[in-house]
Design a protein around this motif. Structure first.
Motif, PDB file in Angstrom:
ATOM      1  N   TRP A   1       0.830  -1.206   0.000  1.00  0.00           N
ATOM      2  CA  TRP A   1       0.000   0.000   0.000  1.00  0.00           C
ATOM      3  C   TRP A   1       0.865   1.258   0.000  1.00  0.00           C
ATOM      4  CZ3 TRP A   1      -4.099   1.973  -1.616  1.00  0.00           C
ATOM      5  CH2 TRP A   1      -4.684   3.104  -1.062  1.00  0.00           C
ATOM      6  N   VAL A   2       2.004   1.208   0.695  1.00  0.00           N
ATOM      7  CA  VAL A   2       2.944   2.332   0.681  1.00  0.00           C
ATOM      8  C   VAL A   2       3.491   2.540  -0.728  1.00  0.00           C
ATOM      9  CG1 VAL A   2       5.193   3.133   1.506  1.00  0.00           C
ATOM     10  CG2 VAL A   2       3.574   2.130   3.112  1.00  0.00           C
ATOM     11  N   ALA A   3       3.754   1.436  -1.449  1.00  0.00           N
ATOM     12  CA  ALA A   3       4.236   1.539  -2.832  1.00  0.00           C
ATOM     13  C   ALA A   3       3.183   2.169  -3.737  1.00  0.00           C
ATOM     14  CB  ALA A   3       4.616   0.153  -3.348  1.00  0.00           C
ATOM     15  N   VAL A   4       1.909   1.844  -3.516  1.00  0.00           N
ATOM     16  CA  VAL A   4       0.822   2.461  -4.288  1.00  0.00           C
ATOM     17  C   VAL A   4       0.759   3.954  -4.003  1.00  0.00           C
ATOM     18  CG1 VAL A   4      -1.679   2.544  -4.601  1.00  0.00           C
ATOM     19  CG2 VAL A   4      -0.519   0.343  -4.446  1.00  0.00           C
ATOM     20  N   LYS A   5       0.900   4.320  -2.739  1.00  0.00           N
ATOM     21  CA  LYS A   5       0.865   5.740  -2.386  1.00  0.00           C
ATOM     22  C   LYS A   5       2.038   6.488  -3.013  1.00  0.00           C
ATOM     23  CE  LYS A   5      -1.796   5.864   1.896  1.00  0.00           C
ATOM     24  NZ  LYS A   5      -1.804   6.305   3.313  1.00  0.00           N
ATOM     25  N   ARG A   6       3.173   5.826  -3.145  1.00  0.00           N
ATOM     26  CA  ARG A   6       4.321   6.482  -3.778  1.00  0.00           C
ATOM     27  C   ARG A   6       4.010   6.812  -5.241  1.00  0.00           C
ATOM     28  NH1 ARG A   6       9.795   7.175  -2.853  1.00  0.00           N
ATOM     29  NH2 ARG A   6      10.988   7.460  -4.791  1.00  0.00           N
ATOM     30  N   ILE A   7       3.302   5.920  -5.916  1.00  0.00           N
ATOM     31  CA  ILE A   7       2.887   6.200  -7.293  1.00  0.00           C
ATOM     32  C   ILE A   7       1.986   7.425  -7.328  1.00  0.00           C
ATOM     33  CG2 ILE A   7       1.688   5.287  -9.313  1.00  0.00           C
ATOM     34  CD1 ILE A   7       2.408   2.486  -8.369  1.00  0.00           C
ATOM     35  N   LEU A   8       1.078   7.528  -6.362  1.00  0.00           N
ATOM     36  CA  LEU A   8       0.178   8.677  -6.305  1.00  0.00           C
ATOM     37  C   LEU A   8       0.949   9.968  -6.026  1.00  0.00           C
ATOM     38  CD1 LEU A   8      -2.794   7.097  -4.304  1.00  0.00           C
ATOM     39  CD2 LEU A   8      -2.641   7.484  -6.766  1.00  0.00           C
ATOM     40  N   HIS A   9       1.985   9.880  -5.202  1.00  0.00           N
ATOM     41  CA  HIS A   9       2.833  11.048  -4.957  1.00  0.00           C
ATOM     42  C   HIS A   9       3.518  11.496  -6.255  1.00  0.00           C
ATOM     43  CE1 HIS A   9       2.885  11.672  -0.540  1.00  0.00           C
ATOM     44  NE2 HIS A   9       2.599  10.378  -0.473  1.00  0.00           N
ATOM     45  N   TYR A  10       3.955  10.528  -7.043  1.00  0.00           N
ATOM     46  CA  TYR A  10       4.592  10.864  -8.325  1.00  0.00           C
ATOM     47  C   TYR A  10       3.581  11.481  -9.290  1.00  0.00           C
ATOM     48  CZ  TYR A  10       6.716  10.200 -12.908  1.00  0.00           C
ATOM     49  OH  TYR A  10       7.189  10.400 -14.182  1.00  0.00           O
ATOM     50  N   LEU A  11       2.362  10.945  -9.321  1.00  0.00           N
ATOM     51  CA  LEU A  11       1.327  11.508 -10.189  1.00  0.00           C
ATOM     52  C   LEU A  11       0.959  12.923  -9.765  1.00  0.00           C
ATOM     53  CD1 LEU A  11      -1.037   8.425 -10.632  1.00  0.00           C
ATOM     54  CD2 LEU A  11       0.621   9.338 -12.267  1.00  0.00           C
ATOM     55  N   LYS A  12       1.057  13.206  -8.485  1.00  0.00           N
ATOM     56  CA  LYS A  12       0.815  14.564  -8.008  1.00  0.00           C
ATOM     57  C   LYS A  12       1.824  15.536  -8.618  1.00  0.00           C
ATOM     58  CE  LYS A  12      -0.309  18.115  -5.425  1.00  0.00           C
ATOM     59  NZ  LYS A  12      -1.552  18.890  -5.657  1.00  0.00           N
ATOM     60  N   ALA A  13       3.064  15.064  -8.834  1.00  0.00           N
ATOM     61  CA  ALA A  13       4.098  15.921  -9.412  1.00  0.00           C
ATOM     62  C   ALA A  13       3.964  16.038 -10.923  1.00  0.00           C
ATOM     63  CB  ALA A  13       5.489  15.378  -9.052  1.00  0.00           C
ATOM     64  N   THR A  14       3.293  15.074 -11.559  1.00  0.00           N
ATOM     65  CA  THR A  14       3.225  15.058 -13.037  1.00  0.00           C
ATOM     66  C   THR A  14       1.798  14.804 -13.526  1.00  0.00           C
ATOM     67  OG1 THR A  14       3.759  12.695 -13.021  1.00  0.00           O
ATOM     68  CG2 THR A  14       5.599  14.246 -13.260  1.00  0.00           C
ATOM     69  N   PRO A  15       0.821  15.583 -13.104  1.00  0.00           N
ATOM     70  CA  PRO A  15      -0.573  15.300 -13.508  1.00  0.00           C
ATOM     71  C   PRO A  15      -0.840  15.545 -14.990  1.00  0.00           C
ATOM     72  CG  PRO A  15      -0.465  17.395 -12.367  1.00  0.00           C
ATOM     73  CD  PRO A  15       0.904  16.793 -12.259  1.00  0.00           C
ATOM     74  N   ASN A  16      -0.087  16.460 -15.612  1.00  0.00           N
ATOM     75  CA  ASN A  16      -0.345  16.820 -17.002  1.00  0.00           C
ATOM     76  C   ASN A  16       0.578  16.117 -17.992  1.00  0.00           C
ATOM     77  OD1 ASN A  16      -2.443  18.725 -16.449  1.00  0.00           O
ATOM     78  ND2 ASN A  16      -0.882  20.155 -15.730  1.00  0.00           N
ATOM     79  N   HIS A  17       1.375  15.168 -17.506  1.00  0.00           N
ATOM     80  CA  HIS A  17       2.265  14.452 -18.410  1.00  0.00           C
ATOM     81  C   HIS A  17       1.467  13.491 -19.290  1.00  0.00           C
ATOM     82  CE1 HIS A  17       5.557  16.252 -16.392  1.00  0.00           C
ATOM     83  NE2 HIS A  17       6.464  15.411 -16.837  1.00  0.00           N
ATOM     84  N   GLY A  18       1.947  13.321 -20.521  1.00  0.00           N
ATOM     85  CA  GLY A  18       1.293  12.420 -21.446  1.00  0.00           C
ATOM     86  C   GLY A  18       2.169  12.181 -22.658  1.00  0.00           C
ATOM     87  N   ILE A  19       1.637  11.443 -23.620  1.00  0.00           N
ATOM     88  CA  ILE A  19       2.368  11.065 -24.817  1.00  0.00           C
ATOM     89  C   ILE A  19       2.208  12.134 -25.891  1.00  0.00           C
ATOM     90  CG2 ILE A  19       2.582   9.356 -26.656  1.00  0.00           C
ATOM     91  CD1 ILE A  19       3.534   8.291 -24.103  1.00  0.00           C
ATOM     92  N   VAL A  20       3.325  12.488 -26.522  1.00  0.00           N
ATOM     93  CA  VAL A  20       3.322  13.459 -27.620  1.00  0.00           C
ATOM     94  C   VAL A  20       3.451  12.706 -28.939  1.00  0.00           C
ATOM     95  CG1 VAL A  20       4.539  15.395 -28.669  1.00  0.00           C
ATOM     96  CG2 VAL A  20       4.340  15.251 -26.180  1.00  0.00           C
ATOM     97  N   TYR A  21       2.568  13.022 -29.892  1.00  0.00           N
ATOM     98  CA  TYR A  21       2.614  12.434 -31.229  1.00  0.00           C
ATOM     99  C   TYR A  21       2.745  13.551 -32.261  1.00  0.00           C
ATOM    100  CZ  TYR A  21       1.077   8.021 -29.208  1.00  0.00           C
ATOM    101  OH  TYR A  21       1.006   6.875 -28.461  1.00  0.00           O
TER     102      TYR A  21
END
Length: 415
Positions: free
Chosen positions: A201-221
């Motif tokens: 569960w701590v590992a899942v929360k770490r992913i959420l912490h990372y998503l908090k830093a990069t919410p607008n990241h995505g793939i560029v085509y």
């Protein structure tokens, strides 16, 4: 089954009606709807793709149309706006459809037009997920996984309530459509859905912490060349519980990232060369599928190339002298050697420092993670593009530019 209240036949109260057609909402309805829709498309001259049954193509001289359908959501693009308009009118004869205009939002993915192409994100989805997990105000971090750390079944104490863990991990799975940077970490926590612990569960929360830093990241085509290349890598015996290797690949069409995978291999490899060779076979199979798909799209492709950082695996793929050492390997894994012999595939060496698939096989340091991520077309959305509907210029008229300029979305509405 019983007759509805108020409509009971007094002479045959135990009889029920047999449906001659599927009704909207029944489990048979999607199949019946797709069959009806596809038959009408084929009547209009479209051909169903063998690589993807939801894709239909139309070729008439210089006119090219592509139509992609997912249940009742439709994407349509091509090089002739007149033929696209005519197609929609022909479909509306039998189906009630709503034109949603140029592509902006599809299946939870936001599509933003830039000066050079498209930017696919799931920013709203991420915000909703952070809100639902009460992590909207959490501290952002720069990497989703801890370097050198692998999760195990014996880590931590079992969770008293596993519902939230399964819900969040399932939601993270849907993010992988536009976020290859979290593919490895999400795949890792997904392996413990049956028995999660506090450490998981701590590992899942770490992913959420990372998503908090990069919410607008995505793939560029963006418009690019038609050259298929792939990076394949494996983390030998990385799983601490069963010692299976984790393999990953990322496939590029020109400069555009079109596919990626992070998955634990099926069996235990005896040495690192075998694990890397297995991953080459998985990647070669994925490339073969894409070659079939692009052949149906009438896009010319040269033989693809796979970049690998293991010289021994490259030698096994092209030199039969290693047969004695690798004779225990199943025959299907020699698929890549057959492709190399027929000159349908080439395998080249790339330094481990520049191995992009390393991002998909193990947890690495924040510095290495940032460096490899900079080589992938995963970018944050510029603030100036929010809400912009400015069309891009039509300077480049190759096939990829259709997807950047003239993609329209439609929704079928049952009546």
């Amino acid at each position: 089954m019983r007759q509805p209240s108020g409509f009971v036949d007094s002479h045959r109260p135990t009889h029920v009606y047999k449906l001659q057609r599927s009704l909207y909402g029944l489990k048979q309805a999607p199949r019946a709807w797709f069959q009806c829709f596809s038959q009408h498309l084929e009547h209009l001259g479209f051909v169903s793709s063998h690589a993807d049954s939801s894709l239909f193509t139309f070729f008439d001289g210089s006119v090219v149309l592509y139509l992609l359908i997912y249940v009742d959501d439709i994407l349509n693009t091509g090089n002739s706006t007149d033929h696209i308009a005519r197609l929609i009118q022909q479909l509306r004869v039998l189906f009630f459809m709503k034109d949603l205009g140029p592509l902006h939002y599809f299946l939870g993915m936001e599509v933003h037009r830039t000066a050079t192409g498209l930017h696919l994100t799931q920013a709203k989805y991420i915000t909703d997920l952070l809100t639902r997990t009460n992590m909207l105000d959490c501290k952002p971090i720069s990497a989703p996984a801890i370097s050198g750390r692998r999760l195990s079944l014996s880590d931590g104490e079992p969770l008293s309530d596993i519902t939230e863990f399964r819900s969040v991990v399932g939601a993270l799975q849907y993010l992988l459509f536009t976020r290859p940077d979290i593919a490895f970490t999400v795949n890792q926590v997904y392996q413990f859905m049956h028995r999660p612990t506090t450490v998981h569960w701590v590992a899942v929360k770490r992913i959420l912490h990372y998503l908090k830093a990069t919410p607008n990241h995505g793939i560029v085509y963006k418009p690019s060349s038609f050259q298929l290349t792939a990076y394949a890598d494996a983390d030998y015996a990385g799983d601490p519980d069963n010692h299976r290797s984790t393999g990953g690949y990322c496939i590029f069409l020109g400069d555009n990232l079109i596919s990626w995978s992070s998955k634990k291999q099926r069996g235990v490899s005896r040495f690192s060369t075998e694990a890397e060779y297995h991953q080459l076979a998985y990647t070669a199979a994925a490339l073969s599928w894409y070659r079939t798909l692009f052949r149906e799209l009438h896009l010319p492709l040269a033989p693809p190339r796979i970049w690998c950082d293991n010289i021994s695996a490259i030698s096994v793929a092209s030199n039969p002298v290693y047969q004695q050492r690798m004779r225990h390997v199943e025959v299907d894994y020699h698929y890549v050697r057959e492709k190399v012999t027929r000159h349908e595939l080439t395998v080249g060496y790339v330094s481990s420092v520049d191995q992009l698939a390393d991002l998909l096989t193990k947890g690495i340091s924040a510095a290495c993670f940032t460096f490899l991520l900079s080589k992938l077309p995963v970018r944050g959305l510029p603030v100036s593009l929010r809400g912009s509907d400015k069309p891009v210029s039509h300077k480049n008229k190759d096939v990829l530019s259709f997807f950047a300029q003239d993609v329209h979305s439609y929704s079928y509405i049952a009546n």
